[in-house]
Write an enzyme that holds these catalytic residues in place. Sequence first.
Site, PDB file in Angstrom:
ATOM      1  N   HIS A   1      -0.357  -3.696   9.946  1.00 52.01           N
ATOM      2  CA  HIS A   1      -0.832  -2.443   9.370  1.00 52.01           C
ATOM      3  C   HIS A   1      -1.986  -1.918  10.221  1.00 52.01           C
ATOM      4  O   HIS A   1      -2.701  -2.699  10.861  1.00 52.01           O
ATOM      5  CB  HIS A   1      -1.279  -2.631   7.922  1.00 52.01           C
ATOM      6  CG  HIS A   1      -1.386  -1.334   7.179  1.00 52.01           C
ATOM      7  ND1 HIS A   1      -2.520  -0.547   7.244  1.00 52.01           N
ATOM      8  CD2 HIS A   1      -0.509  -0.672   6.385  1.00 52.01           C
ATOM      9  CE1 HIS A   1      -2.323   0.542   6.514  1.00 52.01           C
ATOM     10  NE2 HIS A   1      -1.113   0.499   5.988  1.00 52.01           N
TER      11      HIS A   1
ATOM     12  N   LYS B   1       2.853  -0.874  -5.737  1.00 53.37           N
ATOM     13  CA  LYS B   1       1.814  -0.050  -6.350  1.00 53.37           C
ATOM     14  C   LYS B   1       1.702  -0.404  -7.834  1.00 53.37           C
ATOM     15  O   LYS B   1       2.685  -0.824  -8.420  1.00 53.37           O
ATOM     16  CB  LYS B   1       2.149   1.441  -6.192  1.00 53.37           C
ATOM     17  CG  LYS B   1       2.439   1.893  -4.768  1.00 53.37           C
ATOM     18  CD  LYS B   1       1.199   1.916  -3.910  1.00 53.37           C
ATOM     19  CE  LYS B   1       1.522   2.466  -2.518  1.00 53.37           C
ATOM     20  NZ  LYS B   1       0.336   2.532  -1.649  1.00 53.37           N
TER      21      LYS B   1
END
EC number: 4.1.1.39
Length: 475
Positions: free
Chosen positions: A294, A175
């Site tokens: 994902h 992040k």
Amino acid sequence: MAPQTETQAKAGFKAGVKDYRLTYYTPDYQVKDTDILAAFRMTPQPGVPPEECGAAVAAESSTGTWTTVWTDGLTSLDRYKGRCYDLEPVAGEDNQYIAYVAYPLDLFEEGSVTNLFTSIVGNVFGFKALRALRLEDLRISVAYCKTFQGAPHGIQVERDKLNKYGRGLLGCTIKPKLGLSAKNYGRAVYECLRGGLDFTKDDENVNSQPFMRWRDRFLFCAEAIYKAQAETGEIKGHYLNATAGTSEEMLKRAVFAKELGVPIIMHDYLTGGFTANTSLAYYCRDNGLLLHIHRAMHAVIDRQRNHGIHFRVLAKALRLSGGDHLHSGTVVGKLEGEREVTLGFVDLMRDAYVEKDRSRGIYFTQDWASLPGVMPVASGGIHVWHMPALVEIFGDDACLQFGGGTLGHPWGNAPGAAANRVALEACTQARNEGRDLAREGGDVIRAACKWSPELAAACEVWKEIKFEFDTVDTL
């Protein structure tokens, strides 16, 4: 020459529209071992009998159409048609039914999830006689399973490649998910791996944007992996996202990852598509790459309880299409996941044989034959206080993915990784000693804090953080 209508009459053809249930509702049908079975949650329009709706679902997802056609006489409908063989009311709902449909094996192309889904969850979901329709579960027959490769490697081969046994694996999504340069991104990867994580991960949003092109990211991440491996003596990996705008570009990125010698790459299987995903899975097996999957876009499909596709079906589709990891929800974090339902599809991902268990949302006994298992990935709003529950719920064969729960540590990325590693090993040891993590997990974490200042700092930051909302999708 006799008129065509006379010829049709002699052949037994009668034009017009007739009820679907006359052909496709067959409650006496004996299901075959080779059939693909589906459980649909139907909400009929007012005034439409459930038998007609169930038959319509079977018809429109197999051989039927809205009117009788003369070409029906050129094939064997009894051999190829789908059949609604059972209906049951949904408890607690006024106008919902579970329709069980059996599809003959020959309706589907071998080894093609794309073809399977095109039929079963195709145009029928827009059928006007239905107010809503949801595919709750599929039984994939052993005969059809054997036409798929499945996961490139599977859980045991992954552990052998990583030389890591007896505990869950730890990961972290880097992040902020967008905006970092490739060099700064690689720095964060190194710090997390050096601190004790097994993997770091590209966010699903990261492909090849102007601020960070894919080749630069791959190079800096590979450098970070090798540096962390040299310093820790452990095998490390980063899920390099190969998802791209074309299948050709996707495979080009996979080839470059292989040339760099990294152990694992990543793909978004729903946005990328089943065909692309299966192609990538074949490449990964042939070239020794693990494949992390994902599920971006899944909640658009699976979150509403009366329309769409349940995630257990999407998980089964991935087990066929191919992937070594799949995001599965957490039960305890910020993302949707009711405990028993989540454990149901986690078992469907990992185990070779799963018995029918309606209390966990499993409508059919599923035998996966020789298809490798897929490791579930728990991610989304989890931190060190969740570790006892995660170890208890998922056991060892899972990857626990802490993004903000690593990078949000007050002392930095490496201490955040160290805190997670200490928490995981403390909980694993406590479980192995026979302690009840559901009851004593907090005590285990607090005891570990006494000799890990990194864990103590993390516990202080996140001691009040909870995500407590009712789940949208329940049994």
